[in-house]
Write an enzyme that holds these catalytic residues in place. Structure first.
Site, PDB file in Angstrom:
ATOM      1  N   LYS A   1       0.855  -1.195   0.000  1.00 34.89           N
ATOM      2  CA  LYS A   1       0.000   0.000   0.000  1.00 34.89           C
ATOM      3  C   LYS A   1       0.885   1.236   0.000  1.00 34.89           C
ATOM      4  O   LYS A   1       2.015   1.191   0.484  1.00 34.89           O
ATOM      5  CB  LYS A   1      -0.874   0.012   1.261  1.00 34.89           C
ATOM      6  CG  LYS A   1      -2.061   0.939   1.177  1.00 34.89           C
ATOM      7  CD  LYS A   1      -3.212   0.326   0.415  1.00 34.89           C
ATOM      8  CE  LYS A   1      -4.381   1.276   0.286  1.00 34.89           C
ATOM      9  NZ  LYS A   1      -5.541   0.642  -0.331  1.00 34.89           N
TER      10      LYS A   1
ATOM     11  N   GLY B   1     -20.219   7.251   3.822  1.00 35.16           N
ATOM     12  CA  GLY B   1     -19.288   7.595   2.745  1.00 35.16           C
ATOM     13  C   GLY B   1     -19.889   7.327   1.380  1.00 35.16           C
ATOM     14  O   GLY B   1     -20.139   6.174   1.015  1.00 35.16           O
TER      15      GLY B   1
ATOM     16  N   VAL C   1     -17.127   4.277  -4.366  1.00 34.69           N
ATOM     17  CA  VAL C   1     -17.801   2.999  -4.122  1.00 34.69           C
ATOM     18  C   VAL C   1     -19.172   3.213  -3.464  1.00 34.69           C
ATOM     19  O   VAL C   1     -20.174   2.639  -3.892  1.00 34.69           O
ATOM     20  CB  VAL C   1     -16.952   2.073  -3.215  1.00 34.69           C
ATOM     21  CG1 VAL C   1     -17.669   0.743  -3.000  1.00 34.69           C
ATOM     22  CG2 VAL C   1     -15.579   1.843  -3.810  1.00 34.69           C
TER      23      VAL C   1
ATOM     24  N   GLY D   1     -18.580   8.058  -1.736  1.00 30.72           N
ATOM     25  CA  GLY D   1     -17.561   8.337  -2.736  1.00 30.72           C
ATOM     26  C   GLY D   1     -17.712   7.417  -3.930  1.00 30.72           C
ATOM     27  O   GLY D   1     -18.820   7.029  -4.312  1.00 30.72           O
TER      28      GLY D   1
HETATM   29  P1  NAI Z   1     -13.592   7.975  -2.059  1.00 36.33           P
HETATM   30  O1  NAI Z   1     -12.473   8.860  -1.621  1.00 36.33           O
HETATM   31  O2  NAI Z   1     -14.098   8.096  -3.460  1.00 36.33           O
HETATM   32  O3  NAI Z   1     -14.851   8.160  -1.094  1.00 36.33           O
HETATM   33  C1  NAI Z   1     -14.776   8.257   0.286  1.00 36.33           C
HETATM   34  C2  NAI Z   1     -15.989   9.065   0.720  1.00 36.33           C
HETATM   35  O4  NAI Z   1     -16.076   9.027   2.138  1.00 36.33           O
HETATM   36  C3  NAI Z   1     -15.915  10.537   0.311  1.00 36.33           C
HETATM   37  O5  NAI Z   1     -17.125  10.921  -0.315  1.00 36.33           O
HETATM   38  C4  NAI Z   1     -15.703  11.272   1.654  1.00 36.33           C
HETATM   39  O6  NAI Z   1     -16.269  12.571   1.657  1.00 36.33           O
HETATM   40  C5  NAI Z   1     -16.421  10.323   2.609  1.00 36.33           C
HETATM   41  N1  NAI Z   1     -16.022  10.440   3.995  1.00 36.33           N
HETATM   42  C6  NAI Z   1     -14.784  10.604   4.518  1.00 36.33           C
HETATM   43  N2  NAI Z   1     -14.843  10.645   5.856  1.00 36.33           N
HETATM   44  C7  NAI Z   1     -16.154  10.486   6.185  1.00 36.33           C
HETATM   45  C8  NAI Z   1     -16.861  10.419   7.422  1.00 36.33           C
HETATM   46  N3  NAI Z   1     -16.240  10.533   8.594  1.00 36.33           N
HETATM   47  N4  NAI Z   1     -18.201  10.223   7.385  1.00 36.33           N
HETATM   48  C9  NAI Z   1     -18.851  10.107   6.213  1.00 36.33           C
HETATM   49  N5  NAI Z   1     -18.228  10.159   5.012  1.00 36.33           N
HETATM   50  C10 NAI Z   1     -16.894  10.351   5.005  1.00 36.33           C
HETATM   51  O7  NAI Z   1     -13.124   6.479  -1.755  1.00 36.33           O
HETATM   52  P2  NAI Z   1     -13.649   5.131  -2.399  1.00 36.33           P
HETATM   53  O8  NAI Z   1     -12.804   4.776  -3.557  1.00 36.33           O
HETATM   54  O9  NAI Z   1     -15.123   5.181  -2.551  1.00 36.33           O
HETATM   55  O10 NAI Z   1     -13.263   4.074  -1.260  1.00 36.33           O
HETATM   56  C11 NAI Z   1     -14.014   3.999  -0.062  1.00 36.33           C
HETATM   57  C12 NAI Z   1     -13.373   2.966   0.848  1.00 36.33           C
HETATM   58  O11 NAI Z   1     -13.354   1.700   0.191  1.00 36.33           O
HETATM   59  C13 NAI Z   1     -11.916   3.247   1.212  1.00 36.33           C
HETATM   60  O12 NAI Z   1     -11.659   2.811   2.512  1.00 36.33           O
HETATM   61  C14 NAI Z   1     -11.126   2.415   0.224  1.00 36.33           C
HETATM   62  O13 NAI Z   1      -9.855   2.061   0.694  1.00 36.33           O
HETATM   63  C15 NAI Z   1     -12.017   1.207   0.105  1.00 36.33           C
HETATM   64  N6  NAI Z   1     -11.868   0.476  -1.137  1.00 36.33           N
HETATM   65  C16 NAI Z   1     -12.102   1.097  -2.320  1.00 36.33           C
HETATM   66  C17 NAI Z   1     -11.964   0.401  -3.510  1.00 36.33           C
HETATM   67  C18 NAI Z   1     -12.274   1.017  -4.810  1.00 36.33           C
HETATM   68  O14 NAI Z   1     -12.417   0.277  -5.807  1.00 36.33           O
HETATM   69  N7  NAI Z   1     -12.418   2.327  -4.904  1.00 36.33           N
HETATM   70  C19 NAI Z   1     -11.518  -1.008  -3.516  1.00 36.33           C
HETATM   71  C20 NAI Z   1     -11.367  -1.583  -2.192  1.00 36.33           C
HETATM   72  C21 NAI Z   1     -11.510  -0.847  -1.062  1.00 36.33           C
END
Ligand code: NAI
Length: 360
Positions: A98, A195, A199, A197
């Site tokens: 990572k 969250g 996903v 984002g």
């Molecule tokens: P992202 O950065 O696109 O979305 C994260 C979201 O969480 C953002 O909208 C942010 O504003 C929100 N957020 C942050 N802190 C918060 C809180 N305290 N309360 C509510 N919302 C909050 O990230 P993504 O890509 O969607 O990934 C989400 C999680 O899934 C991460 O932990 C990542 O490591 C994991 N993951 C993602 C993968 C992927 O394909 N994108 C694959 C495997 C795991």
């Protein structure tokens, strides 16, 4: 473990407290940690390589603020271990690693920042291959690809894996609901998503299509509004989401959300989301088990993205993401029969596969 700094890289700050990093690395079995700093660009990059016995260490690049450098190092080590387990559990041809970029207040030149970071990746000679994660996107991967071949999820290659990750989480939720509530669909199942984002938003859409009722929260008000408008979600504050009155809690933001405080307030019967390292510590998973809350280990639920990176847009990808459903059913039953919490059952399976690949 080797604590290394790469060529042309500022050595780890003497002022930083490094006590315990080696101990922590030994506990997590992290093999090596690499540091890169470029003060002119605001770059502070850390790569942790946990295991390469199944293939090059693959792991996303996370670019967020941290309270301390030590917190960032702890995060990257735990995330690297999780990647090894994810790959081994899903029988994928990758090791685990990572990268964490400690994001400064502002990044004036994002292109130069990611190009410099890419040179750092290149200096690792392919032991580490990176991809998107929180705080990075496909355009950053395109920038990285100008300076190194050791990057996935570019627009020219596999692209953003988040859609596949969301489908995997959906399958995991379906399996957990089937086992816990003896229900084969998601009609009227209340899912709280933390969250929205890459996903979380996709997952919200998939759940809505299947008739689930959504409770959502995010730091970004626009994303919440989109979810309310498009999927009829109810929004709650970021402080209320963990304790939301729901059947399934889906953490899809950052890690460490299942902690002492959360354990006193969680009302969900199932925890299943995309976020990596949802348990602050393994003991918190034990306590979920004793409260009869079924926790789907994060790396089991969120393997869809890594599967997509491994096999592209293919039938194999579709089948393997579908198979997450069976893995969760199997885990639930093993956990019940052995009276062992699900995360410990999954860790044991992953560890055994890692031992086999180290011996091969
Ligand atoms: P992202 O950065 O696109 O979305 C994260 C979201 O969480 C953002 O909208 C942010 O504003 C929100 N957020 C942050 N802190 C918060 C809180 N305290 N309360 C509510 N919302 C909050 O990230 P993504 O890509 O969607 O990934 C989400 C999680 O899934 C991460 O932990 C990542 O490591 C994991 N993951 C993602 C993968 C992927 O394909 N994108 C694959 C495997 C795991």
């Amino acid at each position: 473990m080797h604590l290394l700094s790469s060529p042309n890289i500022v050595p780890f700050s003497a002022a930083t407290d490094t006590n315990g990093i080696f101990d922590q690395a030994a506990v997590l079995r992290v093999n090596d940690i690499h540091l890169c700093s470029d003060p002119g660009l605001g770059l502070k990059a850390i790569v942790a390589i946990h295991d390469t016995s199944r293939g090059p260490a693959l792991g996303g690049t996370r670019c967020i603020r941290y309270a301390s450098e030590r917190q960032a190092i702890d995060d990257v080590m735990r995330l690297a271990q999780g990647m090894s387990y994810k790959s081994a559990f899903a029988r994928l041809p990758y090791g685990g690693g990572k990268a964490v970029l400690i994001r400064p207040e502002s990044v004036p030149d994002r292109t130069a920042y990611f190009e410099r970071y890419a040179e750092f990746i290149e200096s690792l000679n392919g032991r580490f291959v990176t991809a998107v994660d929180v705080g990075t996107d496909v355009s950053d991967m395109d920038t990285i690809a100008r300076k190194t071949q050791y990057v996935m999820c570019t627009s020219a290659a596999s692209g953003d894996p988040s859609n596949h990750t969301a489908h995997g989480v959906l399958n995991a939720i379906l399996a957990a609901v089937c086992e816990c509530f003896e229900q084969n669909d998601l009609a009227s199942v209340r899912v709280a998503i933390q969250g929205l984002g890459k996903v979380g938003m996709r997952l919200a859409g998939l759940l809505h299509e299947r008739g689930a009722n959504l409770i959502v929260s995010d730091l970004d008000k626009n994303r919440i509004q989109q979810c309310v408008d498009e999927f009829g979600a109810t929004s709650v504050s970021i402080h209320e989401i963990i304790a939301a009155d729901c059947d399934v809690l889906a953490p899809c933001a950052l890690g460490g959300v299942i902690d002492n405080q959360a354990l006193t307030t969680i009302r969900a019967k199932i925890i299943c989301g995309a976020a990596n390292n949802q348990l602050a510590q393994d003991e918190h998973g034990d306590r979920l088990f004793s409260k009869n809350i079924f926790y789907v280990p994060d790396y089991v639920a969120n393997a869809g993205g890594l599967i997509h990176i491994s096999f592209g847009s293919s039938i194999e990808t579709t089948e393997r993401i579908q198979a997450i459903y069976d893995s969760v059913i199997d885990l639930f039953r093993r956990s019940r029969v052995t009276r062992n919490p699900s995360h410990r059952v999954a860790n044991e399976i992953a560890k055994q596969r890692l031992i086999k690949s180290r011996q091969a």
